[in-house]
Design an enzyme around this catalytic site. Structure first.
Site, PDB file in Angstrom:
ATOM      1  N   ASP A 130       0.862  -1.173   0.000  1.00 35.77           N
ATOM      2  CA  ASP A 130       0.000   0.000   0.000  1.00 35.77           C
ATOM      3  C   ASP A 130       0.902   1.227   0.000  1.00 35.77           C
ATOM      4  O   ASP A 130       1.744   1.378   0.888  1.00 35.77           O
ATOM      5  CB  ASP A 130      -0.889   0.020   1.258  1.00 35.77           C
ATOM      6  N   ILE A 131       0.680   2.092  -0.962  1.00 32.22           N
ATOM      7  CA  ILE A 131       1.523   3.281  -1.073  1.00 32.22           C
ATOM      8  C   ILE A 131       0.655   4.530  -0.915  1.00 32.22           C
ATOM      9  O   ILE A 131      -0.363   4.677  -1.591  1.00 32.22           O
ATOM     10  CB  ILE A 131       2.241   3.349  -2.448  1.00 32.22           C
TER      11      ILE A 131
END
Lengths: 255, 383
Positions: A130-131
């Site tokens: 997850d960025i």
């Protein structure tokens, strides 16, 4: 077979499907079994179910439910959420899941990815990252369980997990989640650099042209949630999926 | 099969439509014509065989009123959509007439791909906004279980009641006066035989059956009772209209148009847009309650000259299902969704039915209300 997979990503909360907005405000969208049945009839190539509360609640996957999903699913099913051990993955595979998706546990312990890959083959191991972009627009690794961003360069982490044996990378643009505003193409381009395994981009897809743009930016496959479950300004729940020939034409043009 | 009426009565079928003695109060004249099609034609001929010029004038007047009432609002009417032919055609006609509908859909966890696809094609082609109310499936399943445990006939009361409630709520939310429904005389105007269904506004019945099974409150299920109905209809002035009665409506013409222009796919039988409805009408109703709703649907089409009697009789042959495998597939899906075993289903089917009136109900109140209303406004119908 299409050149690029287009994968509905369904979010599971308790026994129901939800859709989030930037990882928040889960909105109930229906019964997973019925949704899977509809995607079956739509001849979807691959389906992804992610349990968004398993890690947060520090519990194992809901095996009984996943068994039902796998039984209903005509297409390959990828599952993610709460997987911490090889034994858990083993159980999921035995229920009929084809790929497992690892996130929190992989970040805590990259060796797990290696063990899973050695045991089940890397083609069945997805690592998910997850960025989230900070207020300066800088992309950082985000931990959805704690809601905090993590120090370090996310590309380095990505490379490390692939080196550890991940066969596929799920790249989740947190700020794009549920917004139907197009992919974070820059992020896809950066992730693609030096990446030797398939990259699945998720977050922001709102149209066929967004899918095309993500593929052109370097995604091997595209996953989407809101695009397949919401319709129009009221975010009305309506399950749709592009026709095979539409996707075929999409990927035929200028590639 | 269990006979619905008393067992001594000899079987008889109407010589004009296809209704028969499974309707407990059916009577026949000397020619063998039944009271169902006779009453239907008496009551509905002025709509079905209305002078086209007059009908168009009535439609135009309505359309002007809707436009006027909707001025300055994001929409001017609500159209409930299920993916079936009646509501789909309503939406098409409403758009053709230049109205600005909000399409409203209710999802109870049993939608078929066919229904979702039909709705998607329609709202996309017509450029209509959609609102969906999704009832939490775990809640809906518990309510269905309560209805099964009570052995009452009208399981679809749950869907129909919630659908009515959602339409009224949305009309109210946007301050819209008109709810345009696909209900109509031409294809479904024949009276339902006693005991084949139940009052759709019976919230008290729903709550009573829920309580009986330990369900304390309705959370995502949007129920509506008689007082809700009176509130919306008479205080908020949200009008529920059977829109297709304002048009010359032929089901087969509508189906062809929908298929040609809107990517519509038809179902083999009426109301088969939900997998449960299909299983309910094709399996549960005939086996547990001795009711075959195809008779009523086909009898209506015969009486309104949309089908010949021979075609209708052919339509009644065989099982009320597209194929035997279709039954098996739906049955297994039903068991999976309800968490039932096959034995539980067999036991349910074998148990005798119990009337809705054996439980707390609003039916008596409703009848008093209808009588008062009729005595005030003579000759008009409460739908």
């Amino acid at each position: 077979m299409l050149k690029h997979r287009v994968i509905p990503a369904l979010l599971l909360k308790n026994a129901g499907l939800v859709k989030t907005l930037q990882f928040k405000n889960p909105k109930y969208v229906g019964d997973p079994i019925n949704a899977i049945r509809i995607f079956n009839d739509k001849e979807v190539d691959e389906l992804m179910v992610l349990d968004i509360t398993a890690s947060k609640e520090q519990r194992e996957p809901n095996y009984a439910l996943i068994e039902q999903f796998a039984g209903e699913c005509f297409m390959p099913l990828a599952y993610g959420g709460g997987i911490k051990t090889v034994a858990q993955a083993q159980q999921l595979f035995s229920l009929g899941v084809e790929k497992v998706c690892i996130q929190s546990a992989a970040l805590d312990n990259p060796r797990l990815v290696t063990e899973l890959a050695e045991q089940f083959g890397s083609q069945s191991i997805i690592v998910s990252l997850d960025i989230k972009r900070n207020w300066l627009g800088k992309a950082q690794l985000y931990n959805a369980t704690t809601g905090k961003t993590l120090a370090g360069v996310w590309q380095t982490q990505l490379q490390a997990l692939v080196a550890a044996g991940a066969g596929e990378v799920l790249l989740n643009a947190v700020d794009k989640d549920g917004t139907l505003s197009g992919s974070d193409l820059e992020l896809i381009r950066q992730a693609r650099e030096h990446l030797e395994v398939p990259l699945v981009a998720v977050g922001g897809i709102s149209s066929l042209s967004d899918i095309k743009a993500a593929v052109d930016a370097g995604a091997s496959a595209v996953a989407a949630g809101a695009f397949f479950v919401f319709h129009g300004p009221h975010r009305a729940v309506l399950i749709t999926y592009p026709k095979y020939h539409e996707l075929e034409n999409l990927f035929k043009a200028n590639t | 099969m269990k006979p619905n009426s008393n067992e001594e009565r000899a079987y008889q079928q109407c010589t004009r439509c296809v209704m028969d003695t499974t309707a407990s109060d059916i009577t026949f004249d000397e020619q063998g014509v039944c009271n169902y099609c006779t009453e239907f034609l008496e009551r509905s001929s002025h709509i079905i065989h209305e002078d086209p010029v007059q009908k168009e004038a009535r439609l135009n007047a309505l359309v002007s009123k809707i436009k006027e009432a909707g001025r300055g609002k994001p929409y001017d009417c609500i159209v409930g959509v299920s993916g079936g032919v009646d509501s789909s055609w309503t939406l098409v006609e409403v758009k053709r007439l230049g109205l600005r509908p909000l399409a409203v859909h209710m999802d109870n966890g049993w939608n078929s791909e066919l229904a979702q696809n039909n709705i998607a094609n329609l709202v996309n082609t017509l450029g209509v906004d959609l609102y969906t109310h999704v009832i939490d499936w775990e809640e809906y399943r518990a309510l269905m279980q309560a209805f099964f445990d009570a052995d009452v006939i009208d399981i679809e009361l749950l869907y129909d009641n919630a659908m009515l409630a959602v339409n009224y709520q949305q009309a109210n939310k946007y301050g819209l006066k008109y709810i345009l429904a696909g209900t109509n005389q031409a294809t479904e105007g024949m009276r339902m035989p006693p005991g084949w269904n139940w009052l759709k506004y019976d919230k008290k019945n729903i709550v009573a059956l829920a309580r009986r099974n330990g369900i304390k409150s309705l959370d995502t299920f949007p129920a509506i009772g008689i007082f809700g109905y009176i509130y919306y209809q008479y205080f908020r002035r949200n009008r529920w209209l059977s829109f297709l009665d304002y048009l010359p409506y032929n089901k087969f013409y509508a189906l062809n148009e929908l298929e040609t222009n809107y990517g519509y796919k038809r179902y083999p039988f009426k109301h088969y847009e939900s997998i449960f409805t299909r299983f309910y009408q094709g399996y549960i109703l005939p086996r547990k309650f001795g009711v075959d709703k195809r008779k009523l649907h086909l009898a209506t089409l015969v009486a309104s000259n949309q089908m010949t009697r021979d075609e209708a009789i052919k339509g009644l042959e065989g099982i009320p299902y597209p194929t035997q495998q279709g039954i098996e597939a739906d049955l297994n899906y039903f068991l999976k969704k309800m968490h039932w075993t096959r034995q539980q289903l067999d036991e349910y089917i074998a148990r005798p039915s119990i009337s809705h009136s054996a439980y707390p109900s609003e039916k008596a109140t409703w009848e008093i209300f209808v009588n008062i209303y009729r005595s005030i406004v003579k000759g008009r119908y409460v739908h």
